[in-house]
Scaffold this motif. Sequence first.
Motif, PDB file in Angstrom:
ATOM      1  N   ASP A   1      17.621  39.156  77.984  1.00  0.00           N
ATOM      2  CA  ASP A   1      17.508  38.412  79.237  1.00  0.00           C
ATOM      3  C   ASP A   1      16.162  38.654  79.906  1.00  0.00           C
ATOM      4  O   ASP A   1      15.525  37.723  80.403  1.00  0.00           O
ATOM      5  CB  ASP A   1      18.644  38.804  80.195  1.00  0.00           C
ATOM      6  CG  ASP A   1      19.997  38.304  79.712  1.00  0.00           C
ATOM      7  OD1 ASP A   1      20.036  37.292  78.983  1.00  0.00           O
ATOM      8  OD2 ASP A   1      21.017  38.928  80.054  1.00  0.00           O
ATOM      9  N   ARG A   2      15.716  39.898  79.935  1.00  0.00           N
ATOM     10  CA  ARG A   2      14.424  40.211  80.561  1.00  0.00           C
ATOM     11  C   ARG A   2      13.278  39.594  79.774  1.00  0.00           C
ATOM     12  O   ARG A   2      12.330  39.057  80.356  1.00  0.00           O
ATOM     13  CB  ARG A   2      14.237  41.723  80.681  1.00  0.00           C
ATOM     14  CG  ARG A   2      12.900  42.134  81.307  1.00  0.00           C
ATOM     15  CD  ARG A   2      12.770  41.582  82.722  1.00  0.00           C
ATOM     16  NE  ARG A   2      13.431  42.416  83.690  1.00  0.00           N
ATOM     17  CZ  ARG A   2      13.567  42.103  84.968  1.00  0.00           C
ATOM     18  NH1 ARG A   2      13.107  40.947  85.410  1.00  0.00           N
ATOM     19  NH2 ARG A   2      14.179  42.912  85.815  1.00  0.00           N
ATOM     20  N   GLU A   3      13.356  39.668  78.459  1.00  0.00           N
ATOM     21  CA  GLU A   3      12.319  39.051  77.631  1.00  0.00           C
ATOM     22  C   GLU A   3      12.270  37.542  77.852  1.00  0.00           C
ATOM     23  O   GLU A   3      11.190  36.954  77.886  1.00  0.00           O
ATOM     24  CB  GLU A   3      12.566  39.364  76.159  1.00  0.00           C
ATOM     25  CG  GLU A   3      12.284  40.800  75.780  1.00  0.00           C
ATOM     26  CD  GLU A   3      12.813  41.170  74.401  1.00  0.00           C
ATOM     27  OE1 GLU A   3      12.484  42.275  73.919  1.00  0.00           O
ATOM     28  OE2 GLU A   3      13.573  40.364  73.811  1.00  0.00           O
ATOM     29  N   PHE A   4      13.430  36.945  78.033  1.00  0.00           N
ATOM     30  CA  PHE A   4      13.452  35.500  78.261  1.00  0.00           C
ATOM     31  C   PHE A   4      12.817  35.153  79.599  1.00  0.00           C
ATOM     32  O   PHE A   4      12.130  34.127  79.735  1.00  0.00           O
ATOM     33  CB  PHE A   4      14.884  34.962  78.202  1.00  0.00           C
ATOM     34  CG  PHE A   4      14.953  33.460  78.275  1.00  0.00           C
ATOM     35  CD1 PHE A   4      14.610  32.683  77.179  1.00  0.00           C
ATOM     36  CD2 PHE A   4      15.341  32.829  79.442  1.00  0.00           C
ATOM     37  CE1 PHE A   4      14.653  31.296  77.236  1.00  0.00           C
ATOM     38  CE2 PHE A   4      15.385  31.438  79.516  1.00  0.00           C
ATOM     39  CZ  PHE A   4      15.036  30.671  78.413  1.00  0.00           C
ATOM     40  N   GLU A   5      13.028  35.999  80.618  1.00  0.00           N
ATOM     41  CA  GLU A   5      12.391  35.782  81.914  1.00  0.00           C
ATOM     42  C   GLU A   5      10.870  35.821  81.759  1.00  0.00           C
ATOM     43  O   GLU A   5      10.148  34.977  82.305  1.00  0.00           O
ATOM     44  CB  GLU A   5      12.837  36.860  82.907  1.00  0.00           C
ATOM     45  CG  GLU A   5      14.286  36.768  83.317  1.00  0.00           C
ATOM     46  CD  GLU A   5      14.519  35.760  84.427  1.00  0.00           C
ATOM     47  OE1 GLU A   5      13.555  35.115  84.867  1.00  0.00           O
ATOM     48  OE2 GLU A   5      15.679  35.617  84.847  1.00  0.00           O
ATOM     49  N   VAL A   6      10.383  36.819  81.023  1.00  0.00           N
ATOM     50  CA  VAL A   6       8.935  36.954  80.802  1.00  0.00           C
ATOM     51  C   VAL A   6       8.421  35.770  79.995  1.00  0.00           C
ATOM     52  O   VAL A   6       7.363  35.204  80.300  1.00  0.00           O
ATOM     53  CB  VAL A   6       8.612  38.283  80.091  1.00  0.00           C
ATOM     54  CG1 VAL A   6       7.130  38.349  79.717  1.00  0.00           C
ATOM     55  CG2 VAL A   6       8.987  39.472  80.978  1.00  0.00           C
TER      56      VAL A   6
END
Length: 207
Positions: A149-154
């Motif tokens: 999820d965090r990687e997708f935000e970035v």
Amino acid sequence: MIRVLLADDHPLVREGLKQLLGATQDVRVEGEAANGDEALALVKASDYDIAVVDLSMPGLAGIELVKRLKLEKPRLRVLVLSMHGEQQYAARALRAGASGYLTKDGAVEQLVLAIRKVAAGGVHISEAAAAHLVAAATGEGPTHRRLSDREFEVFRLLVAGLGPTEIAEQLHLSVKTVSTHKTRILEKMGADSTADLVRYAVENKLS
């Protein structure tokens, strides 16, 4: 009576939603937040049946906001109201604990119905979003589902043209952490550069 918390950083959007919900007899807006941090503070202080939240707000936002709200009040139902298409966030939002996902362009026609359905214990997503959720659960589908999820935000902010420093400020991370995420994103996506990520995002309607 269904008690609702509205969380959106645009006052006009909140006012419009309040007027829409104010026309019903079984739904009442009992709290408003202009960002994710305010939303979390209100949830800690009061009890609501449903939090209607935008994913793109200052401070705590996105999938992380959904997770934090559910961690604070597990019985709270969360309905995501977003400008982002379902193919971008719906499956991730539901996995994080949301009970529904609604795009802003369909909010006027569907919001009251979605709130009632979610308050009754149901889940509100489109058939297309349901298909995405099944594909994600089985490990099938587009490459970007490999991202956390965090990687997708970035990833989303990278393809929007933001640099590491800007992303770090928006997500409250260090520049080094953002750079690490970027490296992992490129590896998982089999990409050599940000330009490759942008091309992928365009082809998959993620931008």
